[in-house]
Design an enzyme around this catalytic site. Structure first.
Site, PDB file in Angstrom:
ATOM      1  NE  ARG A   1      -4.029  -0.122   1.802  1.00 35.82           N
ATOM      2  CZ  ARG A   1      -5.232   0.175   1.309  1.00 35.82           C
ATOM      3  NH1 ARG A   1      -5.582   1.434   1.111  1.00 35.82           N
ATOM      4  NH2 ARG A   1      -6.062  -0.778   0.980  1.00 35.82           N
TER       5      ARG A   1
ATOM      6  CD  GLU B   1      -6.982   2.628   6.501  1.00 33.78           C
ATOM      7  OE1 GLU B   1      -6.257   1.888   7.163  1.00 33.78           O
ATOM      8  OE2 GLU B   1      -7.249   2.436   5.300  1.00 33.78           O
TER       9      GLU B   1
END
Length: 807
Positions: free
Chosen positions: A355, A758
């Protein structure tokens, strides 16, 4: 006679009232009232479903569950060294201590001694090689928690160890070639020769390194598990976890049981932030093993110091990069090496690095890029998920590059950032080959630039700095583009159950976990909207592996997306059955039946929802249903690191203004302006709260939350609130403007909303670069500040000293 009110209380009350008024001003109350009258239950601001219970102290967490008769308590004996070999244990000394019932070691585990989340390389209890200082070696079971802790604290006296030299930093691990996983490489070339050739051909280039520290989750409720043996050798585990299904798997493997013999339940958590996704496994397994052996309930709740010493946290990263760019600041080629401190085992370091590499681009089109990711094996706690899951560590590297390019060219950093924004045509494809088809970054940034008076404040800061030799102001605007979905496609699925009872009340259960973020509130709103009833009719119950099976972690900001869709599917099936029943009883077409505001309209008649439910029961209509959802269109090739890993992107931007004391390194955030993309928000009040919380938490990561390991022993020195500093209310800016960007999600998400857990953690990049801007002003913006993150007062002072020495 009444006592006079303390004026400080009045001042706090007034400040809180101002805050509430400011929040209310960001929410269109008239529009929400109209929506409610039309029967809508989503897009409406309402309190958290457990807010009253939280305030009253009635919300039940694992440690609040009444203890069964005979409950024992567990504490862990920890390794006193960071590396070496366990040569022996003299546990009779521990067994003889007051209240001690038993001592559990690795040999007592009937199944697999492993709690690794992906790779099976993480022992529950040490049985040979010592991996880090604080690694659990044995577990003391006693009649009280204090007796267990006193006994476990004697670990250093009873363990015979053969110490070795530890490897503690990611750079050292990289130099030694020590990794928990094979290195990752992601390249994209649009010109001959790729990134290397593009850098060599560029009019301007530079090469440097950068350090970003890790971050402790610091959940208010620490790790805890309460294991209760049940009939037939089965086990019930109450666990504070973001991933009940994984806890079920780990416990079943440790006990050598089938999954259907282990039940894991979690009503709510007092915070998680990723720290309870995989790392709750060790505590669940130890409690279950002890309960299984002794046939008595066992609770394991470590104190904060032990929690710090045992568990991992956000990965710190070390970067080395080389960049080529043109006169306008456009990036022509970049090569970057990212090395993370993975810790002693793989845990989730692979997905975190993936990620990070997939977010290195952030909001920018990079024509030629070459990325290398290394997960360094160190003799420290095994690092894990944290809000953002590697995305912040990837994106901050390109933001550092943009900031440096602007300073080297003498341009406003926003102009350089805007010159590199994703656009259209060939400029809208990410390095991993996913098109950015929902790009709104330029429009969003433009709105924030205007509403925050960014240009005028930059000028004002420059004027202030020209006459202020000690105090320097800095202003920065940074954007966010954040991909939403799990990197692994099969995790993007969810299930739910919806029950309608004969009195018209509704129960919903889903696979997500509530950690204070309002997931249950949003899911209940979705169900209420689908069935056309008041929110108060719907109740969400504890996450339970015996109700919804094979669930994914509540992580990657997918909680509302996945579970909301699954619950909507279940509720829709019930609504369609009820509509068919209404049409059959009262005439008309089932497609014309309308549900809204607790009423049902059919064939010109209107009656209560509960009346139709009672009729449906008499007609033997199924009043419960399961629902399922799988995110469409996702695919990922791990070898080439290309594909379509994200369903959509969430966007945002923030402007921060700081003042820095160049004599002491102290600083203050004066103002923050935030505009964040939540799509068509399910609950604006909850989402604004999430954005505010993420901003302050991310600011803490980049400024005050410094993790320090002893360079020789590997002892984590910052393992308590006395030494590890999270932001407090005093660190919030006096002016904090947070608004949600108006616009629907381009994709068919739940009611066209977007994830909001997030992405906003990246917004406080603006704070770090405002500090960097202020430090740069100490050298008349002629020197690129060597500022590391977190930008503690010491780090700021070091950077100021370096800037002035060079200038």
């Amino acid at each position: 006679m009444n006592k006079p009110v303390d004026p400080r209380l009045l001042q706090n009350a007034e400040a809180f009232a101002d805050y509430l008024a400011n929040t209310a001003a960001r929410i269109d109350a008239d529009a929400e009232a109209k929506a409610l009258s039309q029967g809508k239950r989503v897009g409406i601001s309402r309190p958290h479903e457990s807010a009253a219970l939280h305030v009253a102290g009635e919300a039940t967490y694992v440690d609040d569950i009444p203890e069964l008769t005979g409950t024992l308590h567990c504490a862990l004996g920890l390794s006193p060294v960071a590396a070496g070999r366990l040569a022996g244990m003299s546990l009779d000394v521990i067994r003889a201590m007051p209240g001690v019932v038993d001592v559990i070691t690795a040999s007592d585990i009937p199944g697999t001694n492993d709690c690794g989340s992906i790779i099976h390389d993480d022992p529950i209890l040490c049985s040979g090689d010592i991996r880090h200082l604080g690694q659990p070696v044995f577990a003391v079971i006693a009649t009280t928690r204090n007796e267990a802790r006193r006994a476990a604290a004697r670990a250093k006296e009873v363990l015979q160890v053969e110490p070795a030299e530890p490897v503690l930093t990611p750079r050292e691990a990289h130099e030694k070639g020590r990794y928990v996983l094979p290195p990752m490489h992601l390249s994209r070339s649009t010109n001959e020769g790729g990134a290397r050739a593009a850098i060599d051909r560029a009019p301007h280039k530079f090469k440097t390194t950068f350090d970003v520290g890790g971050q402790e989750q610091f959940y208010l409720e620490g790790q805890i598990s309460y294991a209760i043996p049940k009939e037939g050798g089965t086990m019930l585990v109450h666990c504070s976890t973001q991933h009940p299904s994984e806890m079920q798997h780990l416990v079943s493997h440790a006990l050598a049981l089938h999954a259907n013999e282990v039940q894991v339940e979690c009503r709510r958590m007092g915070g998680g932030f990723g720290g309870k996704e995989s790392q709750s496994g060790l505590f669940a397994c130890v409690a279950a093993v002890a309960a299984h052996k002794l046939r008595r309930p066992v609770k394991l709740r470590p104190d904060r110091d032990d929690d710090f010493l045992i568990t991992g946290r956000r990965h710190c990263f070390w970067y080395e990069y080389e960049v080529g760019y043109d006169d306008d600041g456009r990036i022509l080629g970049v090569e970057v090496t990212m090395v993370s401190r993975a810790g002693h085992s793989a845990d989730l370091s692979g997905p975190v690095m993936t990620r990070a590499m997939c977010h290195f681009d952030n909001a920018y089109w990079l024509p030629d890029v070459d990325m290398h990711g290394y997960s360094g094996r160190t003799n420290t706690q095994s690092n894990t998920a944290f809000r953002g899951f590697g995305g912040p560590q990837g994106a901050i590297a390109i933001e550092n590059i943009m900031d440096s390019v602007a300073r080297k060219l003498g341009r406003d950093p926003l102009d350089v950032r805007r010159a590199n924004f994703y656009g259209k045509g060939e400029r809208n494809v990410t390095p991993y080959l996913q098109p950015v088809t929902d790009n709104i970054v330029d429009d969003l940034v433009g709105q924030l630039e205007a509403s925050s008076d960014y240009r005028a404040r930059r000028v004002a800061a420059a004027q202030f700095n020209a006459t202020s030799p000690i105090l320097k102001r800095g202003v920065a605007l940074t954007p966010v583009k954040f991909g939403i979905s799990f990197n692994v496609a099969h995790f993007n699925q969810a299930g739910a159950l919806v029950h309608v009872y004969t009195d018209g009340s509704i129960l919903v259960n889903h696979g997500g976990t509530e950690m204070g973020q309002g997931l249950n509130t949003k899911v209940a709103q979705v169900v209420a909207h689908e069935l056309g009833v008041r929110f108060e009719r719907v109740r969400a119950t504890a996450t339970d592996t015996s109700k919804v099976a094979n669930t994914s972690a509540t992580a990657a900001s997918t909680g509302a997306d996945l579970n909301g869709k699954a619950a909507q599917d279940a509720a829709r099936q019930i609504r369609e059955r009820l509509a068919a029943c209404a049409a059959a009883r009262h005439g008309g077409s089932k497609d014309d039946v309308r549900f809204a505001n607790d009423k049902v309209q059919v064939n010109g008649r209107e009656f209560d929802f509960s009346t139709l439910v009672a009729e449906a029961y008499m007609d033997r209509v199924q009043l419960w249903s399961d629902g399922f959802y799988a995110t469409p269109g996702l695919h990922w090739d791990r070898e080439s690191m290309t594909g379509h890993p994200f369903y959509y992107f969430a966007y945002g931007a923030a402007v921060a203004e700081v003042v820095v004391d160049t004599l002491t390194g102290e600083w203050k955030l004066l103002r923050a302006d935030v505009l964040h993309d939540a799509g068509r928000s399910l609950n604006p009040a909850v989402d604004i709260g999430q954005v505010e919380g993420a901003f302050i938490q991310g600011m803490g990561w980049l400024t005050t939350e410094e993790l320090v390991w002893h360079p020789k022993t590997g002892m984590l020195s910052t393992h308590a609130p006395s030494t590890y500093k999270i932001p407090t209310a005093n660190d919030c800016p006096p002016v904090f403007n947070v608004r949600l960007f108006e616009g629907d999600n381009f994709e068919d998400s739940i009611h066209r909303s977007k994830a909001v857990g997030e992405p906003p953690l990246l917004l406080p990049f603006s704070v770090f670069y405002a500090i960097r801007d202020a430090v740069s002003a100490a050298g008349d913006h002629k020197v690129d500040p060597p500022l590391r993150a977190p930008a503690t007062c010491e780090a700021i002072l070091n950077a100021v000293t370096a800037v002035r020495a060079t200038h």
